[in-house]
Design a protein around this motif. Structure first.
Motif, PDB file in Angstrom:
ATOM      1  N   SER A 157      -4.962  -3.403   5.197  1.00 15.97           N
ATOM      2  CA  SER A 157      -4.908  -2.579   6.396  1.00 15.97           C
ATOM      3  C   SER A 157      -5.923  -1.437   6.334  1.00 15.97           C
ATOM      4  N   CYS A 158      -5.877  -0.629   5.273  1.00 16.83           N
ATOM      5  CA  CYS A 158      -6.759   0.547   5.220  1.00 16.83           C
ATOM      6  C   CYS A 158      -7.942   0.350   4.268  1.00 16.83           C
ATOM      7  N   CYS A 200       0.052   3.239   6.364  1.00 13.78           N
ATOM      8  CA  CYS A 200       0.114   1.777   6.288  1.00 13.78           C
ATOM      9  C   CYS A 200       1.541   1.238   6.309  1.00 13.78           C
ATOM     10  N   ARG A 229       0.057   4.265   1.127  1.00 14.64           N
ATOM     11  CA  ARG A 229      -0.243   5.261   2.171  1.00 14.64           C
ATOM     12  C   ARG A 229       0.778   5.200   3.291  1.00 14.64           C
ATOM     13  N   CYS A 236       0.859  -1.178   0.000  1.00 14.58           N
ATOM     14  CA  CYS A 236       0.000   0.000   0.000  1.00 14.58           C
ATOM     15  C   CYS A 236       0.904   1.240   0.000  1.00 14.58           C
ATOM     16  N   CYS A 273      -5.812  -2.951  -0.168  1.00 10.04           N
ATOM     17  CA  CYS A 273      -4.948  -2.987   1.019  1.00 10.04           C
ATOM     18  C   CYS A 273      -5.699  -3.649   2.172  1.00 10.04           C
TER      19      CYS A 273
HETATM   20 ZN   LIG Z   1      -3.277   0.810   3.123  1.00  9.29          ZN
END
Ligand SMILES: [Zn+2]
Lengths: 132, 212
Positions: free
Chosen positions: A111-112, A16, A13, A11, A109
């Motif tokens: 995670s996000c 992340c 970001r 990812c 992703c």
């Molecule tokens: Zn992410």
């Protein structure tokens, strides 16, 4: 985008960066395409130790591709056999990593939840500035 | 010489017409190709490598990386980032072998640590010195780029960035951002003081063996 690339992509970001779930990205509604490529055995031997094997196994399962061995093969296995070309293992890895590509779809992703679109094989990783 | 980066962000400057012009001009192709060969020789890769191309445009440099002969240590596999959709469109039409990403290197480099053997960038880093909105600064963009690049290279990896610094101050700003990220850095100038002066930032990641 080659499946090889997916084994390294995270990812984008910053939030992340430290999350273990930001790799690997998960394919969603993807269309795969085989794009033939010249075998490059020295490249395969170079990259094999750098692969995240468990992520590759997960990816194959998510894409419904035939199962990989649970353990990463040794580099020596890629040059095994009478002709020194590693036989079926080298062929299979070449096919999977360098010829199997994501043509359309999205990468998500873990995670996000951000979704990166893939169009004509090109992934859009431009982030709106509030997500950078 | 008017500098396109003084007027517009690259995704706006390289619209479809500009992208095509850039890719079909034989003069530009020739310069781009000789700079790519120069950068490749500075990377001194001895075996097929995974290379990141920052600002890959229409894949002119990438095509060279893909066609390095086995006796010269190739062919290499590359992944290219570019902020211009129309440049990437031209790359697609040219059926280049590398993977293409629509991405802004000033936002970082989205690959896990130790991914690449090497990185190359031809005529792109000066664009990072542009901040396009009040929320970001040139300094911030350079920092995110070099930090990301440093992490994405393997130990002993190298990067060569040819760029067109506007002036001495910009040259310093770029190289000090690279050094702060952890790189060993050297600036190399071909034909200094002439119209065709070329600046190469040669970056090394410590640790591990240097040979590709
Ligand atoms: Zn992410």
């Amino acid at each position: 985008m080659k499946l090889l690339t997916l084994n390294f992509l995270t990812c984008a970001r910053r939030a992340c960066k430290s999350s273990a779930d930001a790799f690997p990205l998960h394919p969603r509604d993807v269309e795969l395409e085989i794009v033939e490529a010249e075998p490059n055995p020295s490249f395969l031997s170079n990259i094999l130790p750098r692969l995240e094997w468990p992520a590759l196994v997960t990816l194959c399962a998510e894409l419904g591709l035939p199962g990989l061995p649970g353990e990463a093969p040794e580099v020596a296995e890629l040059t095994a056999g009478e002709d020194g070309k590693g036989g079926k293992l080298a062929e299979d890895l070449h096919r999977l990593l360098l010829e199997t590509t994501v043509k359309e779809g999205a990468l998500v992703c873990g995670s996000c939840g951000h979704e990166y679109r893939v169009k004509e094989g090109i992934a859009n990783f431009l982030l709106p500035s509030h997500l950078v | 010489m008017s500098r396109p980066e003084d007027h517009l962000p690259p995704d706006l400057f390289y619209n479809d017409a500009e992208s095509r012009k850039y890719t079909t001009s034989s003069r530009i192709q020739h310069i781009q190709s000789s700079m790519t060969h120069r950068a490749l020789s500075l990377l001194s890769l001895s075996s097929p490598s995974l290379i990141l191309d920052i600002g890959c445009g229409s894949g002119l440099s990438g095509s060279i990386l893909s066609s390095v002969a086995p006796e010269d240590g190739g062919p290499h596999v590359w992944i290219g980032l570019d902020i211009s959709e129309s440049m990437l469109g031209v790359a697609l039409e040219r059926e280049v072998e590398g993977d293409l990403f629509l991405a802004d290197a000033g936002q970082g480099v989205p690959f896990r640590p130790g991914t690449f053997d090497a990185a190359i960038s031809i005529s792109a880093v000066q664009w990072l010195c542009n901040a396009e909105s009040s929320e970001e600064s040139a300094q911030g963009r350079l920092t995110r780029f070099f930090n990301g690049l440093y992490a994405s290279l393997r130990r002993g990896g190298r990067a060569v960035c040819q760029f067109y610094p506007r002036n001495e101050e910009q040259k310093r700003m770029v190289s000090s951002a690279a050094i702060r990220a952890g790189f060993g850095a050297g600036l190399l100038e071909d034909d200094p003081g002439t119209k065709s002066a070329k600046t190469y930032l040669v970056l090394t990641v410590g640790g591990g063996e240097l040979a590709g």
